[in-house]
Design a protein around this motif. Structure first.
Motif, mmCIF file in Angstrom:
data_model
loop_
_atom_site.group_PDB
_atom_site.id
_atom_site.type_symbol
_atom_site.label_atom_id
_atom_site.label_comp_id
_atom_site.label_asym_id
_atom_site.label_seq_id
_atom_site.Cartn_x
_atom_site.Cartn_y
_atom_site.Cartn_z
ATOM 1 N N ASP A 29 38.245 43.046 27.894
ATOM 2 C CA ASP A 29 38.730 44.029 26.920
ATOM 3 C C ASP A 29 38.782 43.475 25.487
ATOM 4 O O ASP A 29 39.263 44.124 24.583
ATOM 5 C CB ASP A 29 40.099 44.578 27.328
ATOM 6 N N HIS A 30 38.261 42.265 25.298
ATOM 7 C CA HIS A 30 38.188 41.608 23.977
ATOM 8 C C HIS A 30 39.552 41.348 23.348
ATOM 9 O O HIS A 30 39.666 41.257 22.130
ATOM 10 C CB HIS A 30 37.282 42.385 23.020
ATOM 11 N N ASN A 31 40.584 41.228 24.171
ATOM 12 C CA ASN A 31 41.910 40.823 23.708
ATOM 13 C C ASN A 31 42.241 39.477 24.327
ATOM 14 O O ASN A 31 41.797 39.163 25.428
ATOM 15 C CB ASN A 31 42.975 41.855 24.100
ATOM 16 N N ALA A 32 43.013 38.689 23.621
ATOM 17 C CA ALA A 32 43.346 37.339 24.068
ATOM 18 C C ALA A 32 44.172 37.347 25.349
ATOM 19 O O ALA A 32 44.719 38.377 25.750
ATOM 20 C CB ALA A 32 44.121 36.618 22.967
ATOM 21 N N LEU A 33 44.239 36.186 25.970
ATOM 22 C CA LEU A 33 45.105 35.941 27.116
ATOM 23 C C LEU A 33 46.188 34.983 26.645
ATOM 24 O O LEU A 33 45.892 33.884 26.174
ATOM 25 C CB LEU A 33 44.325 35.268 28.250
ATOM 26 N N LEU A 80 49.198 40.916 27.227
ATOM 27 C CA LEU A 80 48.134 39.921 27.095
ATOM 28 C C LEU A 80 48.066 38.984 28.300
ATOM 29 O O LEU A 80 47.343 37.988 28.285
ATOM 30 C CB LEU A 80 48.337 39.101 25.814
ATOM 31 N N ALA A 81 48.795 39.312 29.360
ATOM 32 C CA ALA A 81 48.815 38.473 30.556
ATOM 33 C C ALA A 81 47.461 38.502 31.262
ATOM 34 O O ALA A 81 46.754 39.515 31.260
ATOM 35 C CB ALA A 81 49.904 38.949 31.511
ATOM 36 N N ALA A 82 47.106 37.374 31.877
ATOM 37 C CA ALA A 82 45.822 37.273 32.582
ATOM 38 C C ALA A 82 45.749 38.210 33.779
ATOM 39 O O ALA A 82 44.665 38.665 34.141
ATOM 40 C CB ALA A 82 45.592 35.835 33.031
ATOM 41 N N ASP A 83 46.878 38.533 34.368
ATOM 42 C CA ASP A 83 46.849 39.392 35.553
ATOM 43 C C ASP A 83 46.600 40.862 35.232
ATOM 44 O O ASP A 83 46.644 41.704 36.119
ATOM 45 C CB ASP A 83 48.105 39.204 36.400
ATOM 46 N N ARG A 84 46.309 41.179 33.974
ATOM 47 C CA ARG A 84 45.952 42.571 33.654
ATOM 48 C C ARG A 84 44.564 42.924 34.160
ATOM 49 O O ARG A 84 44.183 44.094 34.213
ATOM 50 C CB ARG A 84 46.058 42.832 32.149
ATOM 51 N N PHE A 85 43.794 41.908 34.549
ATOM 52 C CA PHE A 85 42.458 42.133 35.101
ATOM 53 C C PHE A 85 42.516 42.009 36.611
ATOM 54 O O PHE A 85 43.224 41.153 37.139
ATOM 55 C CB PHE A 85 41.464 41.111 34.543
ATOM 56 N N PRO A 86 41.759 42.841 37.317
ATOM 57 C CA PRO A 86 41.745 42.721 38.775
ATOM 58 C C PRO A 86 41.209 41.342 39.168
ATOM 59 O O PRO A 86 40.296 40.823 38.536
ATOM 60 C CB PRO A 86 40.812 43.826 39.240
ATOM 61 N N HIS A 87 41.804 40.766 40.175
ATOM 62 C CA HIS A 87 41.415 39.436 40.623
ATOM 63 C C HIS A 87 40.115 39.550 41.400
ATOM 64 O O HIS A 87 40.046 40.251 42.401
ATOM 65 C CB HIS A 87 42.520 38.860 41.507
ATOM 66 N N ARG A 88 39.065 38.884 40.908
ATOM 67 C CA ARG A 88 37.771 38.920 41.591
ATOM 68 C C ARG A 88 37.385 37.506 42.013
ATOM 69 O O ARG A 88 37.489 36.583 41.232
ATOM 70 C CB ARG A 88 36.673 39.443 40.663
ATOM 71 N N ARG A 89 36.947 37.396 43.214
ATOM 72 C CA ARG A 89 36.390 36.110 43.651
ATOM 73 C C ARG A 89 34.903 36.138 43.331
ATOM 74 O O ARG A 89 34.224 37.111 43.585
ATOM 75 C CB ARG A 89 36.588 35.925 45.142
ATOM 76 N N ARG A 90 34.420 35.056 42.794
ATOM 77 C CA ARG A 90 33.009 34.978 42.449
ATOM 78 C C ARG A 90 32.252 34.248 43.559
ATOM 79 O O ARG A 90 32.650 33.176 43.980
ATOM 80 C CB ARG A 90 32.825 34.255 41.129
#
Length: 112
Positions: A29-33, A80-90
Motif C-alpha cells: 500500500d506504499h505506506n511504511a511499517l 502502520l503495523a506489519a500485520d495489516r497485510f495478510p500473512h502469505r507463505r512464499r
C-alpha cells in the motif's frame, strides 16, 4: 572509498567510479511499517518508507524510541503495523522462478 571534496570525509564509492545507491523498499500500500512484532519478542521495525526514509527518519526515530521505552508514541502507529497485510507463505521454488524470469528479462536470456 573516496574522500568527499566538501567535507574531507571518507565515503563509499560505486564500482563504476561514482554515485550512490540505497535500498528502495515499498509495501503493497506504499505506506511504511512501524511497530513492534507480535511474533518476535523485542523486535521493533521501521521500514518500507518508499524512498522517503531520510525525510521521515526524525519522526520514525522518536516513535521507535518511544516503543523501545514502552512509552505511548505521539501518533497512533497501529495503522502502520506489519500485520495489516495478510500473512502469505512464499514458495521458494516460485520465488526462484520469478527471480530468474525477471533477471532474464532485464539482462537477456544468455547463459554462461
Amino acid at each position: 572509498m573516496a574522500k568527499s571534496p566538501e567535507s574531507g570525509r571518507t565515503r563509499p564509492r560505486a564500482a563504476d567510479g561514482g554515485g550512490w545507491a540505497g535500498l528502495y523498499e515499498a509495501t503493497p500500500d506504499h505506506n511504511a511499517l512501524i511497530g513492534r512484532s507480535a511474533e518476535v519478542v523485542n523486535f521493533l521495525y521501521a521500514t518500507g518508507f518508499s524512498g522517503h526514509g531520510l525525510l521521515q527518519a526524525p519522526a520514525a526515530g522518536e516513535i521507535v524510541r518511544d516503543l523501545c521505552l514502552d512509552r505511548t508514541p505521539p501518533v497512533d502507529v497501529a495503522p502502520l503495523a506489519a500485520d495489516r497485510f495478510p500473512h502469505r507463505r512464499r514458495d521458494p521454488a516460485r520465488v526462484a522462478h520469478r527471480v530468474r524470469r525477471e533477471y532474464s528479462a532485464a539482462h537477456g536470456s544468455r547463459r554462461r
